[in-house]
Structures are given as structure tokens and as C-alpha cells.
Scaffold this active site. Structure first.
Site, PDB file in Angstrom:
ATOM      1  N   LYS A  77       0.821  -1.221   0.000  1.00 35.40           N
ATOM      2  CA  LYS A  77       0.000   0.000   0.000  1.00 35.40           C
ATOM      3  C   LYS A  77       0.851   1.267   0.000  1.00 35.40           C
ATOM      4  O   LYS A  77       0.537   2.223  -0.700  1.00 35.40           O
ATOM      5  CB  LYS A  77      -0.935  -0.025   1.213  1.00 35.40           C
ATOM      6  CG  LYS A  77      -1.983  -1.143   1.119  1.00 35.40           C
ATOM      7  CD  LYS A  77      -2.684  -1.334   2.439  1.00 35.40           C
ATOM      8  CE  LYS A  77      -3.730  -2.432   2.382  1.00 35.40           C
ATOM      9  NZ  LYS A  77      -4.267  -2.778   3.698  1.00 35.40           N
ATOM     10  N   GLY A 126     -13.113  -4.875   5.107  1.00 36.88           N
ATOM     11  CA  GLY A 126     -14.483  -5.340   5.320  1.00 36.88           C
ATOM     12  C   GLY A 126     -15.306  -5.172   4.055  1.00 36.88           C
ATOM     13  O   GLY A 126     -14.972  -4.353   3.181  1.00 36.88           O
TER      14      GLY A 126
END
Ligand SMILES: NC(=O)c1ccc[n+]([C@@H]2O[C@H](COP(=O)([O-])OP(=O)(O)OC[C@H]3O[C@@H](n4cnc5c(N)ncnc54)[C@H](OP(=O)(O)O)[C@@H]3O)[C@@H](O)[C@H]2O)c1
Length: 429
Positions: A208, A305
Site C-alpha cells: 500500500k 471489510g
């Protein structure tokens, strides 16, 4: 006249894939209005057709071969939600782009390893390669760097960008339990990747931060140059000591640009407890971007999520439906610079912990070696102890990491040093 629907093929029906179908179904009216046309799921694909899933998929057309979707002339966008830097994820993405299809993906490993190559294809074919969901889940940090802050020279991007690590560090502190116990708890709750080194080893954060660095600095993505240190060696005693001194330990992704070049690291750091990073708990992510006109800006939200990740995927789809086709890394891929990467020599304050023989002359020996490497002590404390060895904590003034490492190496060879010294960088954010 009504526009044709945007026809999408979703490959991968796990946590994220099902989240995307759920969002596109439940928010269909809002999404259609904002996209200016219908976003239609024209094909779905996963590994096992007969697997029981939480959503009824019977109304969608099942395609068993993922490459067939990438080759299907009827499909406008491939949504890649399999994961992994190579294998099927890479081949369907490459094939889709070569076939003039837009691609939306949540796959940070794929972008970190092959982002430049894939962006060149997307540019050549004049299609979008969007990956908002690949970094910090529901936080729209890609768009912020690619669009909202694009007029700035960015000097730093820092982030807590792996929710699992932040959860483990938070729980160690809350429950006063050591790493191995909380790691097992996180595994039992399904928070840890199949290959734990991706999370706790820092690799996921490294993927990332490499992506964010490329967008922030207009440089060609360079995952291989990220220095990575995970959280496996963080002990409860260091968390307690950090707390006593007004700090908390966080796994930070750190990218900065100076005249010398770009520095990219993933490292557990002490951050002030009262800072925004210091207040971050559990699986929440946060990214700080520092631009030369805007100053410091902070973005906080759920890092993973089904819902948050689907939110980012659908935003990428709406952009494509509207015809907002951005360059992959905020400027032409063919013009991204190969920047020199600085791997050393960071200047920072450090926390150090030693276990030293408690006898006259010990601290003089320690101070002698620190002085030899021009390391100046800001704070020093000898902790209460019952046996002949004393835990000694030191916080340094800003010092070069290479000097610190050399000093620690020398100290660890001394007779007075009774266990492997520990050092942790301090980021006074
Ligand atoms: N989960 C998160 O919160 C989150 C957040 C941000 C980004 N992401 C990224 O999103 C991507 C998907 O993550 P996930 O959590 O949804 O993964 P997941 O739950 O493991 O789902 C993966 C899906 O890929 C399918 N698949 C695997 N191999 C395949 C193949 N050869 N052909 C077709 N389908 C195949 C699986 O099929 P079966 O279901 O039939 O096994 C499954 O549906 C990854 O790149 C991940 O890094 C995830």
C-alpha cells in the site's frame, strides 16, 4: 436519450465480491442517478459454483472461465476481486485491458508488483485501471492523491494501513497480553491473512505505501525498494514502556521525498499518545498527506471489510459510467519518473531498551559508545528490578539510524549487555 447500461463482470465472489453485489443491488436507485446510467452485472465468476454464499446469485449469469469474461465483447468493465499478484488475477486483468475493457480491482499486491506495466496497457488502450479499494478500504485516498491534492508537491505520506496489525497492537495494550496470545486471538477471529507475513510481517502495508508513494510523488511504483519491518518482535514490555513515556506503538507505512530521493518504509514506530495516529484503535486506518500548499491533511476510516471495500469499488465504477477516466497514477504512465530511492540514512529519535548488569561503570560504558557514534541522550531511565540485571530505557535526540544501529551492535557485544537490545523509531507526528 437513455444511455446504455455499463455492463460489468465480477470475478471473485468472496468478502468483497459479495459486498459489491449487495451494494449495487441495495443502492441501485442512487447509483443509477449518480452514474447517469444503470450499472448492470452481466456476468459473475468464482472458483466454486456450488459453494454456499450469503447472497442469492441465481439471477446473475454464471461464467465458469474467468478468462472468458475478460474476452467477452458484451462486457465493458472487469471487476477483479480474486487477489494475489500473479496467476489468474494478473492474467484476467491484462487480458481485459488488452481487450479494451476497463478494470476495477481491490488487489494491492497486483498493483504494487505490476501496476506500472498494467498502467501502460491501460494508457495505450485508453481505458481505466481503477484501484480505490486497494489502499485503506473505505478511505478514498487514491482519489485524494490522484485528484483532490494534485496541485501540491507532496513531501510525505504516512499511514496506519493494515487494520490487523493495529488491532493486534491495540489488543496487546488493552488486555496486557503478549504478542503470541493476541496474534492467535486475531487468527481465530479470521482477521489474519492465510499467509500471516502479509499482515504482521508488514508486506501488505508495503504494497500500500508503494502505491501511495507513486501517486504522491509522480514516480514509478517501486515495491522492491520498500524497507519492511513487521510487528512480530514487538513485546508487551515495550508497549508498556512506550505508554509510560506518553507514546503508543503503531505500524506505520512511511513515504517521504527529499532532494536525495524517495524513502519508503514500513516500521513499528512510537507515536505521541495524544496525536491523531496515537488515538487510532482497532482495525481503523488513517493516512496523513503533507502537501506544500495544503499542509498536513488526515483521512480516517475503516480499512477493510465488505461494506467499506465495496463502497470504494462502486465509486470507481460510477466514475467509469460517467466517463471520468483518470490516468492510473494521476499522470501519464509513460511519463512517470524512475526516482532514486534512499534506503538510508534516516534521521529520527529512537527509543532503546537494554538489559544491563547493575554495577558501577555500566552506564559509563554505555554512554561512551553512544558518544562515540554522536548519539545524544534526551531521556534515560533505569527501571526497578530485583535481580542483578537492570532494564535501562533511553530516548535519543534525532540521530542517524545507521549510527544507532552501529552503536547497538557494539553495545550488544559487551559483557554488561545481558539481552538483545531493542530499538524503535519515534515519529513525533
Ligand atoms: N477482505 C477485505 O476486507 C479486503 C479489503 C481491501 C482489499 N481486499 C482485496 O480484495 C480482493 C478480494 O479479497 P476477498 O477478501 O474478497 O477475498 P476472498 O474472500 O478470499 O475471495 C476471493 C474470491 O476469489 C475467487 N477465486 C479464487 N481463485 C479463483 C479463480 N482461479 N477463478 C475465479 N475465482 C477465483 C474465490 O472463489 P470461491 O469463493 O469459489 O472460493 C473467492 O470468491 C483481494 O485482492 C484483497 O486483497 C480485500
Amino acid at each position: 436519450m437513455e444511455k446504455d447500461p455499463l455492463k460489468i463482470g465480477i470475478i471473485g465472489l468472496g468478502t468483497v465480491g459479495l459486498g459489491v453485489i449487495d451494494l449495487l443491488t441495495r443502492n441501485i436507485e442512487t447509483i443509477t442517478l449518480r452514474a447517469g446510467r444503470e450499472i448492470k452485472i452481466s456476468g459473475i465468476c468464482a472458483k466454486r459454483k456450488n459453494k454456499k454464499r450469503q447472497i442469492d446469485l441465481s439471477k446473475f449469469q454464471w461464467i465458469s472461465d474467468p478468462l472468458a469474461l475478460s474476452n467477452d465483447d458484451e462486457i465493458d468493465v472487469i471487476v477483479e476481486l480474486i487477489g494475489g499478484e500473479d496467476g489468474v488475477a494478473r492474467s484476467i486483468t491484462e487480458k481485459a485491458l488488452l481487450n479494451n475493457k476497463h478494470v476495477v480491482t481491490a488487489n494491492k499486491a497486483l498493483i504494487a508488483h505490476h501496476g506500472h506495466y498494467l498502467a501502460l496497457i491501460a494508457e495505450e488502450q485508453e481505458v481505466a485501471l481503477n484501484f480505490e479499494a486497494a489502499v485503506a478500504g473505505g478511505i478514498p485516498i487514491i482519489k485524494i492523491l490522484r485528484e483532490s491534492l494534485s496541485g501540491n508537491e507532496v513531501s510525505r505520506v504516512y499511514g496506519v494501513i493494515n487494520g490487523t496489525c493495529n488491532y493486534i497492537l491495540t489488543q496487546m495494550e488493552n488486555d496486557q497480553q503478549d504478542y503470541s496470545r493476541i496474534f492467535k486471538q486475531a487468527q481465530d477471529l479470521g482477521f489474519v491473512e492465510k499467509d500471516p507475513s502479509l499482515d504482521v510481517g508488514g508486506i501488505d502495508s508495503a504494497h500500500k505505501i508503494a502505491i501511495l508513494a507513486s501517486l504522491a510523488f509522480g514516480s514509478r511504483i517501486n515495491f522492491d525498494n520498500v524497507l519492511v519491518k513487521g510487528i512480530e518482535s514487538i513485546s508487551l514490555v515495550d508497549i508498556k514502556n512506550a505508554n509510560a513515556m506518553g507514546y503508543r506503538i503503531k505500524l506505520l507505512g512511511l513515504a517521504s521525498k527529499s532532494k536525495a530521493g524517495i524513502n519508503q518504509e514500513v516500521e513499528p514506530c512510537l507515536v505521541p499518545r495524544e496525536s491523531l495516529f496515537g488515538k487510532l484503535d482497532g482495525g481503523t486506518n488513517m493516512v496523513m498527506v503533507e502537501g506544500n500548499f495544503v499542509g498536513q491533511t488526515h483521512y480516517i476510516g475503516p480499512g477493510a471489510g465488505a461494506g467499506p471495500t465495496a463502497s470504494s469499488i462502486v465509486s470507481d465504477l460510477i466514475d467509469i459510467a460517467k466517463g471520468n477516466i483518470s490516468t492510473t497514477f494521476g499522470q501519464k504512465a509513460s511519463q512517470l519518473k524512475i526516482s532514486s530511492h534512499v534506503t538510508e540514512d534516516l534521521v529520527s529519535s529512537f527509543y532503546m531498551r537494554f538489559l544491563l548488569t547493575d554495577k558501577p561503570g555500566t552506564l559509563a560504558q554505555l554512554a561512551g559508545i553512544l558518544g562515540k557514534y554522536a548519539i545524544s541522550i534526551n531521556r534515560m531511565r533505569q527501571l526497578h528490578h530485583k535481580d542483578e540485571n537492570a532494564p535501562v530505557l533511553i530516548v535519543t535526540h534525532p540521530t542517524q539510524k545507521t549510527s544507532l544501529k552501529s552503536a547497538i551492535e557494539e553495545i550488544s557485544t559487551l559483557e554488561i549487555c545481558k539481552s538483545e537490545p531493542v530499538y524503535i523509531r519515534i515519529e513525533d507526528l
